[in-house]
Design a protein around this motif. Structure first.
Motif, PDB file in Angstrom:
ATOM      1  N   GLN A   1       0.906  -1.211  -0.028  1.00 15.49           N
ATOM      2  CA  GLN A   1       0.079  -0.010   0.069  1.00 15.49           C
ATOM      3  C   GLN A   1       0.847   1.206   0.074  1.00 15.49           C
ATOM      4  O   GLN A   1       1.880   1.358   0.440  1.00 15.49           O
ATOM      5  CB  GLN A   1      -0.981  -0.159   1.232  1.00 15.49           C
ATOM      6  CG  GLN A   1      -2.187  -0.940   1.344  1.00 15.49           C
ATOM      7  CD  GLN A   1      -2.856  -0.868   2.375  1.00 15.49           C
ATOM      8  OE1 GLN A   1      -2.470  -0.783   3.287  1.00 15.49           O
ATOM      9  NE2 GLN A   1      -4.236  -0.821   2.113  1.00 15.49           N
ATOM     10  N   SER A   2       0.322   2.264  -0.572  1.00 14.79           N
ATOM     11  CA  SER A   2       1.013   3.773  -0.568  1.00 14.79           C
ATOM     12  C   SER A   2      -0.012   4.548  -0.305  1.00 14.79           C
ATOM     13  O   SER A   2      -1.299   4.516  -0.620  1.00 14.79           O
ATOM     14  CB  SER A   2       1.455   4.009  -2.266  1.00 14.79           C
ATOM     15  OG  SER A   2       2.531   2.907  -2.543  1.00 14.79           O
ATOM     16  N   ARG A   3       0.483   5.826   0.498  1.00 14.18           N
ATOM     17  CA  ARG A   3      -0.457   6.704   0.896  1.00 14.18           C
ATOM     18  C   ARG A   3      -0.417   7.968  -0.006  1.00 14.18           C
ATOM     19  O   ARG A   3       0.967   8.655  -0.194  1.00 14.18           O
ATOM     20  CB  ARG A   3      -0.104   7.089   2.339  1.00 14.18           C
ATOM     21  CG  ARG A   3      -1.018   8.127   2.880  1.00 14.18           C
ATOM     22  CD  ARG A   3      -0.793   8.496   4.313  1.00 14.18           C
ATOM     23  NE  ARG A   3      -1.460   7.437   4.997  1.00 14.18           N
ATOM     24  CZ  ARG A   3      -0.780   6.378   5.739  1.00 14.18           C
ATOM     25  NH1 ARG A   3       0.653   6.390   5.526  1.00 14.18           N
ATOM     26  NH2 ARG A   3      -1.423   5.573   6.439  1.00 14.18           N
ATOM     27  N   LEU A   4      -1.258   8.448  -1.026  1.00 18.41           N
ATOM     28  CA  LEU A   4      -1.186   9.540  -1.618  1.00 18.41           C
ATOM     29  C   LEU A   4      -1.849  10.867  -0.956  1.00 18.41           C
ATOM     30  O   LEU A   4      -3.229  10.613  -0.466  1.00 18.41           O
ATOM     31  CB  LEU A   4      -2.057   9.054  -3.050  1.00 18.41           C
ATOM     32  CG  LEU A   4      -1.758  10.037  -4.203  1.00 18.41           C
ATOM     33  CD1 LEU A   4      -0.254   9.955  -4.711  1.00 18.41           C
ATOM     34  CD2 LEU A   4      -2.497   9.532  -5.474  1.00 18.41           C
ATOM     35  N   ARG A   5      -1.334  11.780  -0.962  1.00 16.21           N
ATOM     36  CA  ARG A   5      -1.733  13.080  -0.177  1.00 16.21           C
ATOM     37  C   ARG A   5      -2.099  14.038  -1.345  1.00 16.21           C
ATOM     38  O   ARG A   5      -1.022  14.502  -2.163  1.00 16.21           O
ATOM     39  CB  ARG A   5      -1.032  13.585   0.589  1.00 16.21           C
ATOM     40  CG  ARG A   5      -1.527  14.771   1.481  1.00 16.21           C
ATOM     41  CD  ARG A   5      -0.657  14.905   2.963  1.00 16.21           C
ATOM     42  NE  ARG A   5      -1.404  15.850   3.777  1.00 16.21           N
ATOM     43  CZ  ARG A   5      -1.170  17.182   3.776  1.00 16.21           C
ATOM     44  NH1 ARG A   5      -0.415  17.641   2.532  1.00 16.21           N
ATOM     45  NH2 ARG A   5      -1.707  18.123   4.637  1.00 16.21           N
ATOM     46  N   LEU A   6      -3.191  14.461  -1.558  1.00 17.15           N
ATOM     47  CA  LEU A   6      -3.768  15.337  -2.630  1.00 17.15           C
ATOM     48  C   LEU A   6      -4.207  16.429  -2.172  1.00 17.15           C
ATOM     49  O   LEU A   6      -5.404  16.391  -1.380  1.00 17.15           O
ATOM     50  CB  LEU A   6      -4.475  14.504  -3.628  1.00 17.15           C
ATOM     51  CG  LEU A   6      -4.932  14.950  -5.060  1.00 17.15           C
ATOM     52  CD1 LEU A   6      -3.749  15.032  -5.937  1.00 17.15           C
ATOM     53  CD2 LEU A   6      -6.031  14.351  -5.527  1.00 17.15           C
ATOM     54  N   SER A   7      -3.945  17.626  -2.715  1.00 16.56           N
ATOM     55  CA  SER A   7      -4.432  19.054  -2.511  1.00 16.56           C
ATOM     56  C   SER A   7      -5.029  19.524  -3.719  1.00 16.56           C
ATOM     57  O   SER A   7      -4.281  19.543  -4.567  1.00 16.56           O
ATOM     58  CB  SER A   7      -3.670  19.682  -1.774  1.00 16.56           C
ATOM     59  OG  SER A   7      -3.155  19.435  -0.518  1.00 16.56           O
TER      60      SER A   7
ATOM     61  N   THR B   1      -9.992  25.092  -0.849  1.00 16.63           N
ATOM     62  CA  THR B   1      -8.931  23.958  -1.025  1.00 16.63           C
ATOM     63  C   THR B   1      -9.269  22.606  -0.123  1.00 16.63           C
ATOM     64  O   THR B   1      -9.696  22.777   1.066  1.00 16.63           O
ATOM     65  CB  THR B   1      -7.623  24.750  -0.630  1.00 16.63           C
ATOM     66  OG1 THR B   1      -7.202  25.609  -1.498  1.00 16.63           O
ATOM     67  CG2 THR B   1      -6.516  23.303  -0.737  1.00 16.63           C
ATOM     68  N   VAL B   2      -9.200  21.795  -0.701  1.00 20.06           N
ATOM     69  CA  VAL B   2      -9.499  20.344  -0.072  1.00 20.06           C
ATOM     70  C   VAL B   2      -8.207  19.411  -0.405  1.00 20.06           C
ATOM     71  O   VAL B   2      -7.525  19.299  -1.023  1.00 20.06           O
ATOM     72  CB  VAL B   2     -10.614  19.571  -0.802  1.00 20.06           C
ATOM     73  CG1 VAL B   2     -10.682  17.992  -0.216  1.00 20.06           C
ATOM     74  CG2 VAL B   2     -11.561  20.508  -0.977  1.00 20.06           C
ATOM     75  N   THR B   3      -8.054  18.826   0.734  1.00 19.23           N
ATOM     76  CA  THR B   3      -6.699  18.081   0.933  1.00 19.23           C
ATOM     77  C   THR B   3      -7.095  16.589   1.576  1.00 19.23           C
ATOM     78  O   THR B   3      -8.067  16.396   2.621  1.00 19.23           O
ATOM     79  CB  THR B   3      -5.550  18.466   2.190  1.00 19.23           C
ATOM     80  OG1 THR B   3      -5.465  19.667   1.601  1.00 19.23           O
ATOM     81  CG2 THR B   3      -4.481  17.377   2.054  1.00 19.23           C
ATOM     82  N   VAL B   4      -6.968  15.563   0.570  1.00 19.13           N
ATOM     83  CA  VAL B   4      -7.426  14.042   1.028  1.00 19.13           C
ATOM     84  C   VAL B   4      -6.163  13.302   0.867  1.00 19.13           C
ATOM     85  O   VAL B   4      -5.311  13.567   0.166  1.00 19.13           O
ATOM     86  CB  VAL B   4      -8.569  13.633  -0.034  1.00 19.13           C
ATOM     87  CG1 VAL B   4      -9.731  14.650  -0.069  1.00 19.13           C
ATOM     88  CG2 VAL B   4      -7.905  13.864  -1.516  1.00 19.13           C
ATOM     89  N   THR B   5      -6.439  12.084   1.588  1.00 15.96           N
ATOM     90  CA  THR B   5      -5.339  10.938   1.639  1.00 15.96           C
ATOM     91  C   THR B   5      -5.955   9.837   0.786  1.00 15.96           C
ATOM     92  O   THR B   5      -7.079   9.349   1.479  1.00 15.96           O
ATOM     93  CB  THR B   5      -4.819  10.818   2.812  1.00 15.96           C
ATOM     94  OG1 THR B   5      -3.931  11.691   3.561  1.00 15.96           O
ATOM     95  CG2 THR B   5      -3.925   9.678   2.905  1.00 15.96           C
TER      96      THR B   5
END
Length: 238
Positions: A157-163, A201-205
């Motif tokens: 698994q990898s964690r992708l942090r997106l804004s 702005t939205v930040t999701v993981t």
């Protein structure tokens, strides 16, 4: 010169002092690497662990010499065994699990090794302590790039942090990019939305896994309209 001569006593206690100083230096060297990487246990924790382990070893070796006799027999190895057991409480406190992600394993192992380095220095095994410290840097600095080049398992698994800018359908396109590159999205979690400094702005993981290329995915997402920042790391963070 009698066994209780001040000169003999002073000379005898120079050795433990040097052992303790060596433990301090080597433990601080290990902790410095963790501090630079901003881990939960850094310079002070590692230094105190190694320094304390050396102190316990020295007390075990020299602290009871005045009561030894025909009727009193001590086993210095008992203190060493208790150090190994006790350091597990510190190491265990550094490891935590968040959903399926395990963090702190490498730092906990470094603390465990630091205790061993301190014990070796306290026991007067200088060469062993120095070699163990050098081995730590070989593992931390040498094996990390090697591990990054190894083929990734499709189950890792990898964690992708997106804004991204809210209200433009960016998340929908990002999920489509993930599935298009053969990634499975295991989890989507919202971190922040519309703060006073970054309104709209939205930040999701995104927790993802699959046989696709992480580099290709981050590159495509960075080029997606409305995406502000994108970063990816292994879910099991070292």
């Amino acid at each position: 010169m009698t066994p209780f001569s001040p000169v003999v006593s002073a000379v005898a206690w120079w050795q433990p002092a040097v052992d303790l100083a060596l433990a301090l230096v080597l433990s601080a060297a290990i902790g410095l690497e963790r501090e630079i990487r901003q881990k939960s246990a850094g310079l002070r924790t590692h230094t105190l662990v190694g320094f304390g382990a050396a102190l316990f070893m020295l007390v075990s070796k020299h602290g009871f010499s005045d009561i030894l006799g025909d009727s009193v027999v001590l086993d210095p190895s008992r203190v060493a065994a208790q150090i190994v057991s006790g350091i597990g409480f510190i190491g265990g406190g550094l490891i935590f699990v968040r959903r399926d992600a395990v963090k702190g394993l490498t730092t906990a192992a470094a603390v465990w090794l630091t205790a061993g380095v301190g014990m070796a220095a306290g026991a007067g095994l200088w060469l062993l302590a120095v070699l163990a410290t050098a081995g730590n840097f070989v593992v931390m600095l040498g094996l990390t790039p090697l591990a990054a080049r190894l083929p990734r398992s499709k189950h890792a698994q990898s964690r992708l942090r997106l804004s991204y800018a809210d209200g433009r359908g960016v998340l929908r396109r990002a999920l489509a990019e993930c599935t298009g590159l053969r990634f499975v999205v295991d989890e989507v979690s919202l971190e922040q939305r519309g703060t006073s400094q970054e309104a709209g702005t939205v930040t999701v993981t995104l927790l993802i896994h699959g046989p696709g290329s992480i580099a290709d995915l981050t590159s495509r997402l960075a080029e997606t309209e409305g995406v502000l920042t994108v970063a990816c790391a292994d879910a099991e963070h070292l």
